[in-house]
Design a protein around this motif. Structure first.
Motif, short mmCIF file in Angstrom:
data_model
loop_
_atom_site.label_atom_id
_atom_site.label_comp_id
_atom_site.label_asym_id
_atom_site.label_seq_id
_atom_site.Cartn_x
_atom_site.Cartn_y
_atom_site.Cartn_z
N ASP A 175 0.31 -4.16 -4.00
CA ASP A 175 -0.66 -2.79 -3.82
C ASP A 175 0.20 -1.47 -3.73
OD1 ASP A 175 -2.99 -1.58 -3.56
OD2 ASP A 175 -3.31 -1.60 -1.86
N GLY A 212 0.94 -1.22 -0.04
CA GLY A 212 0.11 0.02 -0.07
C GLY A 212 0.79 1.26 -0.21
N ASN A 256 -0.18 -6.73 -8.03
CA ASN A 256 -1.27 -5.69 -7.68
C ASN A 256 -0.38 -4.44 -7.64
OD1 ASN A 256 -2.89 -7.78 -7.75
ND2 ASN A 256 -3.60 -7.61 -5.57
N SER A 257 0.59 -3.95 -8.48
CA SER A 257 1.39 -2.98 -8.10
C SER A 257 1.71 -2.37 -9.48
CB SER A 257 2.58 -3.29 -7.42
OG SER A 257 2.61 -3.61 -6.19
N ASP A 299 -2.47 -3.86 -12.78
CA ASP A 299 -2.91 -3.46 -11.39
C ASP A 299 -4.06 -2.95 -11.14
OD1 ASP A 299 -2.85 -2.29 -8.82
OD2 ASP A 299 -1.19 -0.65 -9.28
N HIS A 307 -5.80 -1.41 -9.06
CA HIS A 307 -6.16 -0.13 -8.61
C HIS A 307 -6.34 0.81 -9.70
CE1 HIS A 307 -4.91 3.61 -6.35
NE2 HIS A 307 -4.70 4.07 -7.65
#
Length: 256
Positions: free
Chosen positions: A79, A49, A110-111, A250, A252
């Protein structure tokens, strides 16, 4: 938060975990970690995060004076968003090529990795490493903005006992032309999985470095896919693209 050129040191040189979570980090020096002849064994280093912008050079700079003096079991990035990377002189995670100073398990998940320059790759310097190596790259978005000479991953260990590589559900884009660079340099991979990776239309590599059935598929162009690459907003605006419908890259940037 401002930080840079950090070192790792404890009384017995053994650390269970080093965690960075939910931080917006500005590096004040060229390197995030700068490790000069220190001795340690860390079970896990993780960034989760976190946002890291305009890193001057590298996340992991090593100078090592003995075999296995610096050892990390697990490095996890999850993340996180990296923008404005500059790896002209050293890879983002560049291990020592003079001594065996391993990171045994890399996980990128997830980045986002946005780079002004990718000359030295995101992971490199594995030639002196021994033991078992595992690298997982999953659901990440990679943007290379240098038009020539980029290398995404330089994964060429000479002496590992095993090497498991998983590359799934990733998106690659940026500015490129013929002869622009290399996707993967690979050596001694004992178990490999490539699945559901995509690149934007017109984004080409001189050397993909994989088998034909492992090549990334093509999706729409960078300008049609992302909201504003120049402004670092990679929200997927083409909701008909495979990137959106299959959840590639990703998560996001995939807004329902």
């Amino acid at each position: 938060m401002e930080m840079g050129n950090m070192s790792i040191s404890t009384g017995d040189n053994k650390i269970d975990a080093v965690h960075f979570e939910n931080l917006s980090i500005k590096t004040t020096d060229s390197d995030f970690f700068k490790l000069k002849n220190q001795h340690f064994h860390v079970k896990e280093i993780s960034l989760k995060g976190c946002d890291i912008n305009d890193l001057g050079r590298t996340m992991w700079y090593q100078e090592v004076n003995a075999k296995l003096a610096q050892t990390v079991d697990n490095l996890i990035i999850e993340d996180c968003r990296f923008f404005g990377l500059n790896s002209a002189k050293s890879g983002l995670f560049g291990l020592s090529t003079k001594q065996d100073a391993p990171i045994y398990n890399f996980v990128f998940r997830n980045s986002t990795f946005h780079a002004n320059d990718l000359t030295k790759a995101l992971i490199t310097g594995l030639s002196s490493m021994t033991g078992d190596l595992s690298i997982t790259i999953e659901n990440c978005t990679f943007i290379g903005m240098a038009p020539v000479g980029m290398t995404f991953f330089d994964l060429s260990p000479k002496n590992t006992s095993s090497f498991t590589l998983t590359v799934k559900n990733n998106l690659f884009s940026g500015i490129s032309g013929e002869g622009s660079g290399t996707w993967f340099n690979l050596r001694n991979v004992t178990d490999r999985t490539f699945a559901d990776n995509y690149h934007t239309q017109g984004f080409v590599m001189n050397t993909w470095g994989v088998n034909d059935n492992e090549l990334p598929a093509e999706t729409t162009s960078m300008s049609a896919l992302f909201t504003d690459v120049e402004g670092r907003d990679l929200t997927i605006k083409d909701k008909s693209s495979e990137v959106y419908t299959k959840g590639i890259g990703d998560p996001h940037w995939i807004r329902k």
